[in-house]
Design a protein around this motif. Structure first.
Motif, PDB file in Angstrom:
ATOM      1  N   PRO A   1      43.611  -0.061  86.954  1.00  0.00           N
ATOM      2  CA  PRO A   1      43.255   0.308  88.331  1.00  0.00           C
ATOM      3  C   PRO A   1      43.395  -0.865  89.280  1.00  0.00           C
ATOM      4  CG  PRO A   1      41.511   0.884  86.765  1.00  0.00           C
ATOM      5  CD  PRO A   1      42.453  -0.015  86.046  1.00  0.00           C
ATOM      6  N   LEU A   2      43.606  -0.529  90.538  1.00  0.00           N
ATOM      7  CA  LEU A   2      43.548  -1.549  91.584  1.00  0.00           C
ATOM      8  C   LEU A   2      42.100  -1.982  91.780  1.00  0.00           C
ATOM      9  CD1 LEU A   2      45.892  -0.424  94.500  1.00  0.00           C
ATOM     10  CD2 LEU A   2      46.329  -2.136  92.754  1.00  0.00           C
ATOM     11  N   LEU A   3      41.920  -3.219  92.144  1.00  0.00           N
ATOM     12  CA  LEU A   3      40.596  -3.729  92.490  1.00  0.00           C
ATOM     13  C   LEU A   3      40.541  -3.930  94.008  1.00  0.00           C
ATOM     14  CD1 LEU A   3      40.195  -6.324  89.589  1.00  0.00           C
ATOM     15  CD2 LEU A   3      39.175  -4.047  89.752  1.00  0.00           C
ATOM     16  N   PRO A   4      39.382  -3.842  94.657  1.00  0.00           N
ATOM     17  CA  PRO A   4      38.079  -3.571  94.057  1.00  0.00           C
ATOM     18  C   PRO A   4      37.851  -2.077  93.802  1.00  0.00           C
ATOM     19  CG  PRO A   4      37.839  -3.873  96.402  1.00  0.00           C
ATOM     20  CD  PRO A   4      39.287  -4.113  96.100  1.00  0.00           C
ATOM     21  N   VAL A   5      36.864  -1.820  92.945  1.00  0.00           N
ATOM     22  CA  VAL A   5      36.488  -0.447  92.595  1.00  0.00           C
ATOM     23  C   VAL A   5      35.376   0.006  93.529  1.00  0.00           C
ATOM     24  CG1 VAL A   5      35.495   1.002  90.792  1.00  0.00           C
ATOM     25  CG2 VAL A   5      37.127  -0.800  90.197  1.00  0.00           C
ATOM     26  N   GLU A   6      35.449   1.239  94.016  1.00  0.00           N
ATOM     27  CA  GLU A   6      34.388   1.798  94.854  1.00  0.00           C
ATOM     28  C   GLU A   6      33.556   2.763  94.034  1.00  0.00           C
ATOM     29  OE1 GLU A   6      35.690   3.465  98.497  1.00  0.00           O
ATOM     30  OE2 GLU A   6      36.928   1.743  99.066  1.00  0.00           O
TER      31      GLU A   6
ATOM     32  N   ALA B   1      48.127   3.908  89.916  1.00  0.00           N
ATOM     33  CA  ALA B   1      49.458   4.474  90.140  1.00  0.00           C
ATOM     34  C   ALA B   1      49.717   5.526  89.079  1.00  0.00           C
ATOM     35  CB  ALA B   1      50.511   3.379  90.064  1.00  0.00           C
ATOM     36  N   GLY B   2      49.672   6.748  89.447  1.00  0.00           N
ATOM     37  CA  GLY B   2      49.837   7.828  88.465  1.00  0.00           C
ATOM     38  C   GLY B   2      48.652   8.780  88.554  1.00  0.00           C
ATOM     39  N   PRO B   3      47.726   8.731  87.593  1.00  0.00           N
ATOM     40  CA  PRO B   3      47.849   8.004  86.323  1.00  0.00           C
ATOM     41  C   PRO B   3      48.858   8.666  85.394  1.00  0.00           C
ATOM     42  CG  PRO B   3      45.912   9.378  86.263  1.00  0.00           C
ATOM     43  CD  PRO B   3      46.501   9.539  87.642  1.00  0.00           C
ATOM     44  N   MET B   4      49.441   7.868  84.520  1.00  0.00           N
ATOM     45  CA  MET B   4      50.506   8.363  83.653  1.00  0.00           C
ATOM     46  C   MET B   4      50.016   8.518  82.224  1.00  0.00           C
ATOM     47  SD  MET B   4      53.373   5.917  85.307  1.00  0.00           S
ATOM     48  CE  MET B   4      52.114   4.671  85.578  1.00  0.00           C
TER      49      MET B   4
ATOM     50  N   GLY C   1      45.228   9.378  96.497  1.00  0.00           N
ATOM     51  CA  GLY C   1      44.868   8.083  97.043  1.00  0.00           C
ATOM     52  C   GLY C   1      45.888   7.632  98.084  1.00  0.00           C
ATOM     53  N   PRO C   2      45.788   6.409  98.527  1.00  0.00           N
ATOM     54  CA  PRO C   2      46.733   5.902  99.530  1.00  0.00           C
ATOM     55  C   PRO C   2      48.101   5.615  98.914  1.00  0.00           C
ATOM     56  CG  PRO C   2      45.287   4.153  98.793  1.00  0.00           C
ATOM     57  CD  PRO C   2      44.784   5.405  98.135  1.00  0.00           C
ATOM     58  N   GLU C   3      49.064   5.425  99.771  1.00  0.00           N
ATOM     59  CA  GLU C   3      50.375   4.977  99.328  1.00  0.00           C
ATOM     60  C   GLU C   3      50.469   3.492  99.624  1.00  0.00           C
ATOM     61  OE1 GLU C   3      54.870   5.781 100.738  1.00  0.00           O
ATOM     62  OE2 GLU C   3      53.887   7.523  99.813  1.00  0.00           O
TER      63      GLU C   3
ATOM     64  N   MET D   1      52.754  -0.055  99.037  1.00  0.00           N
ATOM     65  CA  MET D   1      54.067  -0.594  98.679  1.00  0.00           C
ATOM     66  C   MET D   1      55.052   0.519  98.326  1.00  0.00           C
ATOM     67  SD  MET D   1      52.718  -3.810  96.371  1.00  0.00           S
ATOM     68  CE  MET D   1      51.678  -2.690  95.396  1.00  0.00           C
ATOM     69  N   GLY D   2      54.884   1.663  98.983  1.00  0.00           N
ATOM     70  CA  GLY D   2      55.755   2.788  98.725  1.00  0.00           C
ATOM     71  C   GLY D   2      55.420   3.559  97.469  1.00  0.00           C
ATOM     72  N   ILE D   3      54.306   3.233  96.831  1.00  0.00           N
ATOM     73  CA  ILE D   3      53.909   3.873  95.577  1.00  0.00           C
ATOM     74  C   ILE D   3      52.696   4.752  95.837  1.00  0.00           C
ATOM     75  CG2 ILE D   3      53.110   3.471  93.219  1.00  0.00           C
ATOM     76  CD1 ILE D   3      54.418   0.680  93.434  1.00  0.00           C
ATOM     77  N   PRO D   4      52.748   6.033  95.485  1.00  0.00           N
ATOM     78  CA  PRO D   4      51.568   6.896  95.653  1.00  0.00           C
ATOM     79  C   PRO D   4      50.522   6.600  94.582  1.00  0.00           C
ATOM     80  CG  PRO D   4      53.363   8.125  94.665  1.00  0.00           C
ATOM     81  CD  PRO D   4      53.922   6.768  94.990  1.00  0.00           C
ATOM     82  N   PHE D   5      49.289   6.455  94.996  1.00  0.00           N
ATOM     83  CA  PHE D   5      48.191   6.185  94.065  1.00  0.00           C
ATOM     84  C   PHE D   5      47.266   7.394  93.991  1.00  0.00           C
ATOM     85  CE2 PHE D   5      49.752   1.994  94.261  1.00  0.00           C
ATOM     86  CZ  PHE D   5      49.180   1.273  93.229  1.00  0.00           C
ATOM     87  N   ALA D   6      46.679   7.572  92.824  1.00  0.00           N
ATOM     88  CA  ALA D   6      45.679   8.616  92.631  1.00  0.00           C
ATOM     89  C   ALA D   6      44.293   7.984  92.692  1.00  0.00           C
ATOM     90  CB  ALA D   6      45.880   9.297  91.287  1.00  0.00           C
ATOM     91  N   ALA D   7      43.320   8.764  93.157  1.00  0.00           N
ATOM     92  CA  ALA D   7      41.930   8.328  93.177  1.00  0.00           C
ATOM     93  C   ALA D   7      41.193   9.103  92.089  1.00  0.00           C
ATOM     94  CB  ALA D   7      41.305   8.592  94.542  1.00  0.00           C
ATOM     95  N   VAL D   8      40.791   8.413  91.042  1.00  0.00           N
ATOM     96  CA  VAL D   8      40.130   9.042  89.901  1.00  0.00           C
ATOM     97  C   VAL D   8      38.648   8.718  89.975  1.00  0.00           C
ATOM     98  CG1 VAL D   8      40.068   9.259  87.401  1.00  0.00           C
ATOM     99  CG2 VAL D   8      42.237   8.736  88.550  1.00  0.00           C
TER     100      VAL D   8
END
Length: 810
Positions: free
Chosen positions: A364-369, A376-379, A734-736, A738-745
């Motif tokens: 996951p990206l930091l920081p965590v909320e 990214a994915g998640p895959m 989640g947000p995009e 660097m052109g990469i869509p992120f999921a918020a889990v």
């Protein structure tokens, strides 16, 4: 069927799930660990292999009761190494946070410095180390990780320096002095519970100089706050001094950095004034196209000089620290750092006695909320094809094996000191056993999973909730497969590869890094063993591998003495400065070959790619794998039913099959059977035992009790699970970035594991099946139905257990 379960971090395993028989207590009874013949051995000649956990920050100073309970828990799991990680972290108020506990931190930050030990924290640290040793659990010691430098430490610049800074600790002389002081105080302090200092204790496996650090990490910009400006200026000054040493004047530098009338040196840049900019980077060594734009921000000339500078600074620091640690009396291998993923960076860390790397998937990206993680994915790991790993989200999709393998160096032991496939995807059990199996195939020396728990108390984290995805103590995908993993890896139940591939780097190769530099690691370590070779005395390879593959960043390696050589080049030049074209190397290599397809030539000893960019495409390496597979079979290195077969990666031992296109991974050896992914109609785990699963995804692991051959066993341990996690977890957009869509889990609800639905079939006259809870207690007995020569156990998933004891009789 989803069933709620609980996994307590401090309850020991019992019955058939007690793997303490794999340990040989106390740790150190075979003498000190040594690095020799490219592996780790004990003094008495016994091969040493390690599988265990990191315990981070505040978990390094548990109270005595917690230390007793955790040592017992780890031993019952078969854990034989604990990395005491980030014990130098500053104090934090939040329980379970990545910081030292307020009650008993190792360092006495309350004194206004980071130079003193807190007596209570040191006592706890010593006691924990002693209890682990007593149980047969070895210690991995790291030095600087999360230390916060205080103004009272006598810093050169005002304001101190924050926790977890990178790069500057390799440059600043005062920080280096403070690191040496800490090393001396930590390693030479006598533990009253063992009577030995760490420096004299054979329970220590290795001493790591620092964590995830390198002279070329980070960037030359505002990467660490206002107080770090003087340190950034020092790096800038050092780089400019290096340029003056190399070129003497700005005029000579300008000449070297000019190509076809284009100068990469800005008009305002002058090394005499300290204004020449370095290379921007991040957590990994940045890439640089050797044929890229000359005056780009990371253009070839500027990049080449900064990499040369970074290698020098890495080796200067690490050699000095290693010498100092040995001066203190170290008797075990010393490792430099980890999280190294580029050629220059890896080479700059080779002064260590062993190599380590860190490798993560779905990190996951930091920081965590709260308990929400951006990823990214998640895959789903089982369906992630390593041969297409560089497309889409790039390094975020890098497989654990591919990323980890970048730091393997011929002649040195290798460990992953941190790795994980975090559980944002509900089916993530494949990665853990896959990593253990490929570590056997490649003959690695250690795997240390991040992170068991982050707490100083045994009873302050729930058994039925995931409150921190970075803590795996109650992740069923990890814990309920751990016994299988530790048996496979420590006992070597998956065979070492029959062949070996060397990936060969010239000194020129270290000065550039093509975008698709990881191409060899996406294929070779999945089918055979792979290692990296750095040529120090010229460009001629003189190794003994079955195949030598030149890294080919630049056009220079001579593989003519190799048993078989694979040639290509990302640039037509021998050097990063594009001064010297190499027109003969590939041309000479194609002699006595035939063109098997346009631009690809194969002979008895050589495979040559004229235009590797066309073969690699946009990071889809399947064409490369197909050609490489054909060559290896032509050379008699791979049997026809191994290698790259109809999209599957099959090891040269025939024991491991990875089929990402169909989301399946399996292991079949005389000692174990494993399947993970999309179930087939019938899944065979051994000659006697097969499973029919109705789950959409299933993981099945079968091993005989006491790790004996399965065909002669009467008692087995079976694990069967589908998805796992928290039963009310949500997956949002989640947000995009660097052109990469992120999921918020967001993790919500209670801990669950999906049980097996279908049937277990056993060829036997009689059989008994017991359902176990995660610590090995029997919670139910299943009745089987005799049908012909087999017994069928119908599984409706209603019993909340995913591990079984199977007893088979004639």
């Amino acid at each position: 069927m989803k069933q709620r379960i609980r996994i307590h971090k401090a309850e020991p395993n019992t019955g058939v799930l007690n793997y303490s028989h794999l340990l040989d207590a106390p740790a150190g009874k075979h003498g000190f660990v040594e690095a020799k013949k490219g592996h780790l051995y004990f003094e008495d000649g016994t091969r040493a292999r390690f599988l265990g956990f990191n315990v981070a920050a505040r978990s390094n100073t548990p109270d005595h009761e917690t230390a007793d309970r955790m040592a017992e828990r780890f031993a019952s799991m078969g854990v034989n190494i604990i990395r005491l990680h980030a014990a130098d972290a500053p104090v934090g108020e939040e329980p379970g946070s990545w910081s030292s506990c307020k009650e008993a931190p190792l360092l006495d930050y309350a004194s206004g410095t980071s130079r003193k030990f807190n007596p209570d924290g040191l006592d706890r640290f010593d006691y924990f180390a002693a209890k682990l040793k007593e149980k047969g659990i070895y210690l991995h010691i790291d030095l600087i990780v999360a230390r916060k430098f205080e103004e009272g430490d006598g810093m050169e610049y005002p304001g101190g320096a924050p926790s977890c800074i990178k790069r500057y600790c390799l440059y600043n002389q005062r920080m280096i002095e403070l690191q040496k002081e800490y090393a001396k105080e930590l390693l030479c302090h006598v533990n009253p519970y063992t009577g030995l200092a760490l420096i004299d204790d054979p329970a220590v496996v290795t001493i790591q100089i620092n964590n995830e650090d390198t002279a070329i990490k980070g960037n030359m910009g505002d990467d660490a706050g206002e107080e770090m400006k003087p340190y950034r200026a020092e790096v800038q000054e050092r780089f400019n001094d290096f340029l003056l040493m190399k070129y003497h004047t700005r005029e000579h530098l300008e000449e070297a950095w000019t190509k076809d009338g284009c100068c990469a040196l800005g008009e305002e840049e002058d090394p005499a004034r300290g204004t020449v900019r370095g290379i921007e980077g991040s957590f990994y060594q940045p890439v640089s196209d050797p044929e890229g734009e000359w005056d780009a921000p990371e253009g070839p000339a500027r990049y080449a000089d900064f990499m040369e500078f970074g290698i020098y600074m890495n080796r200067k620091f690490y050699q000095d620290m290693k010498d100092y640690i040995h001066f203190l009396g170290a008797k075990v291998p010393v490792v430099t750092s980890n999280l190294i993923a580029g050629a220059a960076d890896v080479y700059g860390h080779t002064d260590g006695d062993l190599m380590e790397n860190n490798s993560y998937f779905n990190h996951p990206l930091l920081p965590v909320e709260n308990n929400t993680y951006l990823v990214a994915g998640p895959m789903e790991y089982v369906s992630t094809n390593p041969l297409t790993m560089q497309t889409g989200v790039g390094s975020a999709a890098t497989t654990l094996l591919s990323l980890g393998s970048l730091a393997i160096v011929k002649g040195k032991p290798f460990m992953l000191s941190e790795w994980n496939e975090y559980g944002e995807h509900p089916f993530h059990s494949t990665a853990f056993v896959q990593m253990a199996a490929y570590a056997c195939l490649n003959d690695w020396d250690g795997l240390i999973l991040y992170n068991h728990h982050t707490s100083e108390n045994w009873d302050d984290q729930p058994a039925d909730e995931i409150l921190n995805v970075f803590d795996v103590y109650n992740d069923p995908a990890v814990i309920c497969q751990w016994g299988f993993m530790v048996s496979v890896f420590l006992k070597g139940l998956v065979s070492v590869a029959k062949n070996c591939v060397d990936v060969v780097y010239t000194q020129n190769d270290l000065k550039t890094l093509p975008l698709f530099h990881a191409m060899p690691t996406t294929f070779f370590p999945y089918i055979t063993s792979m290692r990296n070779v750095f040529l120090d005395g010229g460009d001629k390879y003189q190794g003994n591998a079955d195949i030598a593959v030149n890294a080919g960043f630049l056009n220079g390696a001579d593989l003519s003495d190799a048993e078989h050589g694979v040639y290509y080049a990302w640039s037509e030049y021998r050097d990063a400065f594009r001064c010297y074209k190499e027109e003969n190397r590939l041309e000479n290599a194609v002699k006595d070959t035939k063109e098997i397809q346009p631009g690809v030539h194969l002979g008895e000893k050589a495979l040559v790619f004229d235009r590797i960019r066309e073969t690699s495409g946009n990071g889809d390496y399947r064409t490369f794998a197909e050609i490489m597979d054909s060559a290896m079979k032509e050379w008699g290195i791979l049997p026809e039913d191994t290698g790259y077969v109809e999209g599957r990666l099959i090891s040269d031992t025939k024991e491991i099959v990875f089929d990402p296109d169909h989301a399946r991974f399996s292991i079949h050896t005389p000692y174990c059977g494993y399947f993970s992914g999309a179930p087939e109609e019938e899944i065979s785990l051994s000659d006697k035992i097969c499973v029919e699963a109705e789950n959409e995804r299933i993981t099945l692991a079968l091993i005989a009790k006491d790790e004996i051959k399965m065909d002669g066993a009467s008692e087995y341990i079976l694990t069967a699970m589908g998805t796992t996690g928290m039963d009310e977890t949500t997956f949002g957009k989640g947000p995009e970035l660097m052109g990469i869509p992120f999921a918020a889990v967001e993790f919500k609800g209670k801990l669950y594991a999906e049980t097996l639905e279908g049937c277990i079939r056993v060829k036997a006259e009689n059989a008994k099946l017991e359902v176990l809870n995660p610590i090995g207690e029997v919670i139910a007995e299943m009745n089987g139905e005799k049908t012909g020569d087999e017994i069928r156990f119908a599984m409706d998933g209603s019993v909340p257990g995913i591990q079984y004891r199977l007893v088979v009789g004639e």
